[in-house]
Scaffold this active site. Structure first.
Site, short mmCIF file in Angstrom:
data_model
loop_
_atom_site.label_atom_id
_atom_site.label_comp_id
_atom_site.label_asym_id
_atom_site.label_seq_id
_atom_site.Cartn_x
_atom_site.Cartn_y
_atom_site.Cartn_z
N CYS A 2 39.48 55.47 30.81
CA CYS A 2 40.59 54.95 31.60
C CYS A 2 40.83 53.45 31.41
CB CYS A 2 40.42 55.25 33.09
SG CYS A 2 40.33 57.01 33.47
N GLY A 3 42.05 53.05 31.63
CA GLY A 3 42.43 51.65 31.56
C GLY A 3 43.21 51.24 32.79
#
Length: 295
Positions: A2-3
């Protein structure tokens, strides 16, 4: 993996550029999680309630919605359709009736408040941002997320941000180990998660603390005591945003601050196109430390 990205503007002159800057930041984080993406934008507060809804069949679901909902509420309603989402403007005091009506029609409620709008879908950040015209949106602050699903299915409802309180939302990088136990505790308090995503549990936890009278800093500090696992949380509220990492801080995170803004990114490269980044104060948030900025 995830970012996460977040941007809090100090300089009012930059408000028209918020959506464009957030979009660039989020696209840069695409390879940290390409299955879905979402952004919460905090624009000008309005009189009355703002509600963002979603449908997989928007042409059918949104047809005639403005008239039908106005008849149910007995008050004027406006509906602004943006691809699979629509932003409703409703009179204060009508949320319960509106929720019941919209849910009965199979519509999904993404979030409510007076300044927040949430847009999220399955797909790459560049595609999701383009579908909703995020680049053209202005505001004071916002947060975004691009997801690699590990805890639940790749669906619109499983995408971040999660909103479980008025003008409040959360994005998360990591995994919680006690989310099922906490789900039961929160449900008993009336904060019932609607998905299997552990991130929504964290959002409900923060909403419950705020409802009990805690401020944002206290609510984020509580996550360190009551939520187990590894996590970075970035929370948006009507007045600002906050950041907290677990005591191990195994997920990457970096922050930048100038006289014009405060920015958060999972990696430094998310800041590359921000104005004045060469002169920014850059630091890595400390483990088990709460940071928050409010107007």
């Amino acid at each position: 993996m995830c970012g996460i990205v977040g941007l809090f503007l100090k300089n009012e002159a930059l408000r028209p550029e918020l959506g464009s800057m957030l979009t660039d930041m989020l696209i840069t984080m695409t390879d940290r999680g390409p299955d879905s993406a979402g952004i919460a934008i905090y624009g000008d507060a309005q009189d009355g309630l703002k509600m963002t809804i979603q449908s997989d069949t928007p042409k059918v679901a949104f047809a005639g919605l403005e008239v039908a909902l106005a008849e149910v509420l007995g008050a004027p309603v406006t509906v602004k359709v943006l691809d699979t989402h629509a932003v409703l403007s409703l009179p204060d005091g009508t949320e319960a009736a509106a929720r019941a009506f919209l849910t009965a029609r199979g519509l999904r409620i993404m979030g409510t408040g007076h300044s927040m709008e949430i847009f999220k879908e399955v797909g790459l950040p560049k595609d999701v941002a383009a579908r909703f015209g995020i680049r053209d949106m202005g505001g004071s602050h916002g947060i975004g997320h691009t997801r690699m699903a590990t805890e639940s299915a790749v669906t619109t409802l499983g995408a971040h941000p999660f909103s479980t309180g008025d003008d409040q939302c959360l994005v998360h990088n990591g995994s919680l180990s006690n989310h099922n136990q906490m789900r039961r505790v929160l449900s008993a308090k009336g904060f019932v998660p609607q998905t299997q995503n552990d991130t929504e549990v964290a959002a409900c936890y923060i909403s419950s603390r705020l409802a009990e009278g805690a401020n944002l800093g206290q609510a984020l500090d509580g996550t360190l005591q009551d939520l187990d696992g590894f996590f970075t949380f970035v929370v948006g509220t009507k007045n600002g945003f906050g950041v907290v990492r677990d005591p191990v801080a195994c997920k990457p995170a970096v922050m930048a601050e100038t006289a014009d803004y405060v920015a958060f990114g999972s990696e430094y490269r998310a800041f590359a196109k921000l104005p004045g980044i060469d002169d920014a104060r850059i630091w890595e948030p400390e483990p088990a430390t709460v940071y928050f900025w409010e107007r």
